[in-house]
Design a protein around this motif. Sequence first.
Motif, mmCIF file in Angstrom:
data_model
loop_
_atom_site.group_PDB
_atom_site.id
_atom_site.type_symbol
_atom_site.label_atom_id
_atom_site.label_comp_id
_atom_site.label_asym_id
_atom_site.label_seq_id
_atom_site.Cartn_x
_atom_site.Cartn_y
_atom_site.Cartn_z
ATOM 1 N N PRO A 110 -61.187 -10.757 89.929
ATOM 2 C CA PRO A 110 -60.758 -9.649 89.944
ATOM 3 C C PRO A 110 -60.918 -9.123 88.436
ATOM 4 O O PRO A 110 -60.569 -9.801 87.598
ATOM 5 N N GLY A 170 -60.951 -4.890 81.845
ATOM 6 C CA GLY A 170 -61.343 -5.880 80.969
ATOM 7 C C GLY A 170 -60.992 -6.060 79.509
ATOM 8 O O GLY A 170 -61.589 -6.244 78.530
ATOM 9 N N LEU A 214 -62.346 -3.278 90.222
ATOM 10 C CA LEU A 214 -61.509 -2.576 91.085
ATOM 11 C C LEU A 214 -61.379 -1.214 90.595
ATOM 12 O O LEU A 214 -60.654 -0.190 91.144
ATOM 13 N N PRO A 248 -48.163 -0.326 77.819
ATOM 14 C CA PRO A 248 -49.083 -1.045 76.965
ATOM 15 C C PRO A 248 -49.805 -0.408 75.972
ATOM 16 O O PRO A 248 -50.252 0.850 76.382
ATOM 17 N N SER A 264 -56.494 0.464 80.233
ATOM 18 C CA SER A 264 -56.340 -0.526 81.336
ATOM 19 C C SER A 264 -55.726 0.031 82.625
ATOM 20 O O SER A 264 -55.340 1.153 82.638
ATOM 21 N N THR A 268 -51.082 -8.899 84.927
ATOM 22 C CA THR A 268 -50.703 -9.601 83.505
ATOM 23 C C THR A 268 -49.376 -9.440 83.256
ATOM 24 O O THR A 268 -48.886 -9.626 82.164
ATOM 25 N N TYR A 309 -53.185 -3.252 64.232
ATOM 26 C CA TYR A 309 -54.213 -4.190 65.005
ATOM 27 C C TYR A 309 -55.583 -3.695 64.307
ATOM 28 O O TYR A 309 -56.489 -4.661 63.827
ATOM 29 N N GLU A 346 -46.715 -11.089 76.194
ATOM 30 C CA GLU A 346 -47.489 -9.946 76.943
ATOM 31 C C GLU A 346 -48.949 -10.451 77.365
ATOM 32 O O GLU A 346 -49.432 -9.798 78.546
ATOM 33 N N HIS A 347 -49.746 -11.153 76.642
ATOM 34 C CA HIS A 347 -51.018 -11.126 76.700
ATOM 35 C C HIS A 347 -51.626 -12.171 77.986
ATOM 36 O O HIS A 347 -52.726 -12.219 78.213
ATOM 37 N N ASN A 401 -60.471 -16.679 90.645
ATOM 38 C CA ASN A 401 -60.394 -16.690 89.236
ATOM 39 C C ASN A 401 -60.119 -18.139 88.756
ATOM 40 O O ASN A 401 -59.250 -18.384 88.036
HETATM 41 C C1 LIG Z 1 -56.153 -2.853 71.946
HETATM 42 C C2 LIG Z 1 -55.207 -3.587 72.767
HETATM 43 C C3 LIG Z 1 -53.951 -3.475 73.042
HETATM 44 C C4 LIG Z 1 -53.290 -4.328 74.060
HETATM 45 N N1 LIG Z 1 -51.944 -3.726 74.232
HETATM 46 C C5 LIG Z 1 -51.048 -4.459 75.063
HETATM 47 C C6 LIG Z 1 -49.887 -4.477 75.130
HETATM 48 O O1 LIG Z 1 -49.199 -3.542 74.174
HETATM 49 N N2 LIG Z 1 -49.189 -5.058 76.005
HETATM 50 C C7 LIG Z 1 -49.685 -5.690 76.871
HETATM 51 O O2 LIG Z 1 -49.088 -6.551 77.799
HETATM 52 N N3 LIG Z 1 -51.027 -6.151 76.754
HETATM 53 C C8 LIG Z 1 -51.929 -5.435 75.834
HETATM 54 N N4 LIG Z 1 -53.079 -5.635 75.872
HETATM 55 C C9 LIG Z 1 -53.821 -6.669 76.973
HETATM 56 C C10 LIG Z 1 -54.424 -5.967 78.040
HETATM 57 O O3 LIG Z 1 -54.732 -4.723 77.670
HETATM 58 C C11 LIG Z 1 -53.310 -6.169 79.302
HETATM 59 O O4 LIG Z 1 -53.359 -7.566 79.560
HETATM 60 C C12 LIG Z 1 -53.694 -5.302 80.402
HETATM 61 O O5 LIG Z 1 -52.642 -5.213 81.411
HETATM 62 C C13 LIG Z 1 -55.030 -5.710 81.086
HETATM 63 O O6 LIG Z 1 -55.416 -4.517 82.090
HETATM 64 P P1 LIG Z 1 -56.830 -4.662 82.308
HETATM 65 O O7 LIG Z 1 -57.099 -3.485 83.647
HETATM 66 O O8 LIG Z 1 -57.868 -4.316 81.360
HETATM 67 O O9 LIG Z 1 -57.322 -6.085 83.197
HETATM 68 P P2 LIG Z 1 -58.285 -7.081 83.048
HETATM 69 O O10 LIG Z 1 -58.484 -7.333 81.863
HETATM 70 O O11 LIG Z 1 -59.548 -6.617 83.709
HETATM 71 O O12 LIG Z 1 -57.922 -8.336 83.769
HETATM 72 C C14 LIG Z 1 -56.852 -8.777 83.349
HETATM 73 C C15 LIG Z 1 -56.408 -10.123 84.679
HETATM 74 O O13 LIG Z 1 -55.862 -9.366 85.747
HETATM 75 C C16 LIG Z 1 -56.452 -9.846 86.723
HETATM 76 N N5 LIG Z 1 -56.572 -8.530 87.814
HETATM 77 C C17 LIG Z 1 -57.080 -7.219 87.279
HETATM 78 N N6 LIG Z 1 -57.044 -6.344 88.260
HETATM 79 C C18 LIG Z 1 -56.580 -7.106 89.314
HETATM 80 C C19 LIG Z 1 -56.136 -6.685 90.511
HETATM 81 N N7 LIG Z 1 -56.329 -5.480 91.293
HETATM 82 N N8 LIG Z 1 -55.738 -7.921 91.737
HETATM 83 C C20 LIG Z 1 -55.690 -9.052 90.964
HETATM 84 N N9 LIG Z 1 -55.806 -9.296 89.661
HETATM 85 C C21 LIG Z 1 -56.394 -8.508 88.892
HETATM 86 C C22 LIG Z 1 -57.706 -10.116 86.159
HETATM 87 O O14 LIG Z 1 -58.450 -11.096 87.144
HETATM 88 C C23 LIG Z 1 -57.471 -10.803 84.924
HETATM 89 O O15 LIG Z 1 -56.985 -12.154 85.123
HETATM 90 C C24 LIG Z 1 -54.020 -5.069 74.814
HETATM 91 C C25 LIG Z 1 -55.415 -5.278 74.779
HETATM 92 C C26 LIG Z 1 -56.034 -4.652 73.775
HETATM 93 C C27 LIG Z 1 -57.597 -4.954 73.876
#
Ligand SMILES: Cc1cc2nc3c(=O)[nH]c(=O)nc-3n(C[C@H](O)[C@H](O)[C@H](O)COP(=O)(O)OP(=O)(O)OC[C@H]3O[C@@H](n4cnc5c(N)ncnc54)[C@H](O)[C@@H]3O)c2cc1C
Length: 459
Positions: free
Chosen positions: A67, A71, A89, A131, A137, A145, A325, A414-415, A451
């Motif tokens: 999923p 990203g 998605l 976030p 995101s 996450t 960052y 968080e990550h 996954n």
């Molecule tokens: C510049 C930057 C700043 C950030 N700041 C923060 C922050 O402040 N706080 C924080 O917590 N994180 C932060 N992050 C990390 C990231 O943004 C988070 O983890 C975010 O929640 C990921 O969302 P995404 O849509 O990009 O998911 P993805 O990266 O696409 O996926 C993350 C995980 O979730 C799973 N997933 C995605 N959608 C689904 C779904 N519908 N069902 C089941 N599984 C799914 C994927 O398989 C994967 O394992 C940051 C990243 C960056 C690059």
Amino acid sequence: MDPNIKQELIDIVDKENYTDNLIDLVSYSYDASHFTSRPFCGVWPRTVVHVSEILKLANRQKIPVIPRGAGTGLAGMAVPIKGGIVLDLNRMNQIKKISIEDRLAVVEPGVVYASLEKALAQFGFLFPPDPASGKVSTLGGNVATNAGGVKGAKYGTTRDYVLGLQVVLPDGRIMRTGSKTMKSVSGYDLTKIFVGSEGTLGVITEITLKINPKTTAATTALATFNSLEDAGNAVSQSMYSGIIPSVLEILGRETINAINQNTELALPEVDAILLAETDGYTKTETDFQMQKIIEVFKKNNADQVKLAQTQEEAAELWAARKSAYAVLARLKPSLIIEDVTVPMSKIADLLKGIKEISDKHHIMIASYGHAGDGNLHPQLMYDGYDPEQVKNQEAASAEIFELAIRLGGTLTGEHGIGLQKAPFMSLEHDNVAMDVMRSIKKMLDPNNILNPGKMALEG
Ligand SMILES: Cc1cc2nc3c(=O)[nH]c(=O)nc-3n(C[C@H](O)[C@H](O)[C@H](O)COP(=O)(O)OP(=O)(O)OC[C@H]3O[C@@H](n4cnc5c(N)ncnc54)[C@H](O)[C@@H]3O)c2cc1C
């Protein structure tokens, strides 16, 4: 991709929602971490039935399904390390309902955090986790996450707001968890098992979120410290003020220097700066709260304490924090950002330990982060083309994890775990806990299609 399976996927989602174009496969081979691996193909399901049919097919054929939201994950969570089908998605992106009376919103997983924020703002409401990646995101990614943000200490993380889910299990069955009520003690809490499960247990296809009314007043202050220890103590002692600040962030010396080199903010060049915000509904109330916090800062040897006089001044300070960052990223060709979290009383020890690790391994580590909930972001800067520096970075990261666990903390606030922290899971979780996690995975996903390769679930 086997042509028969390709055809079956196209039959489910239609041609325009299937891709095996190289350009898409290369995009899907990354997230925001340094891991890469290409999938066989990508699909954009538009309905829960599509997701269910895709999983039924993949389960039958034992093909991995990954999923994917935006990203933006920093731990290799969405990287298809064993190939397979990327389930993107982003086209399931409808806000289905906002009910102020019921204090909730119902959304599809591909809704971007900022879109919900905008939709709720017109009612004076918000979904608090915030976030830093919220402009891109997705809420599905945030739930998978358990994303958090700068206001975690006061308002919690995503987990605290998920009331219920619709989830498609690896065998294609569609399940509802939780309820639309503000409280429920009915049965096992299946919702929470999926929050933070990183796409390893089921695909989230609908989310019911609790929402909060927005506060309307805030006070912001900056305090400087000539030692990391004093700043760390000021953070833990701040609890004695009886006030939980809405934000309490720390910037270490390297971060302050990098901000000053790249902006015109001219922050005081000291060992540490604490940035604090109190929030509420009147300025009198937020000023009162801040005075209590400032008293604690002063008792812990704060050198200068400055209150932001205008909203613009406050905004500048938060912009400086948010730039950390990016300005640090300019210093070296490669970086790793960690997110270890410790009990708040251990913040000073964590900061001191990170400095020692940096000196020992000759690697530049800048510390900053959400001191208010014990969550630091040590950012390791190095040259990824230099094998010696890569070795040093890996050794330093491993020691930061060991330090956090020794201090009673966690690998990640968080990550997430993904690929990056999988080798360290057993530092934090005992054998029995790992066994229970692996048993849950096996029960829901006996063919290990969802996954695979993440979170040390296959050990
Ligand atoms: C510049 C930057 C700043 C950030 N700041 C923060 C922050 O402040 N706080 C924080 O917590 N994180 C932060 N992050 C990390 C990231 O943004 C988070 O983890 C975010 O929640 C990921 O969302 P995404 O849509 O990009 O998911 P993805 O990266 O696409 O996926 C993350 C995980 O979730 C799973 N997933 C995605 N959608 C689904 C779904 N519908 N069902 C089941 N599984 C799914 C994927 O398989 C994967 O394992 C940051 C990243 C960056 C690059």
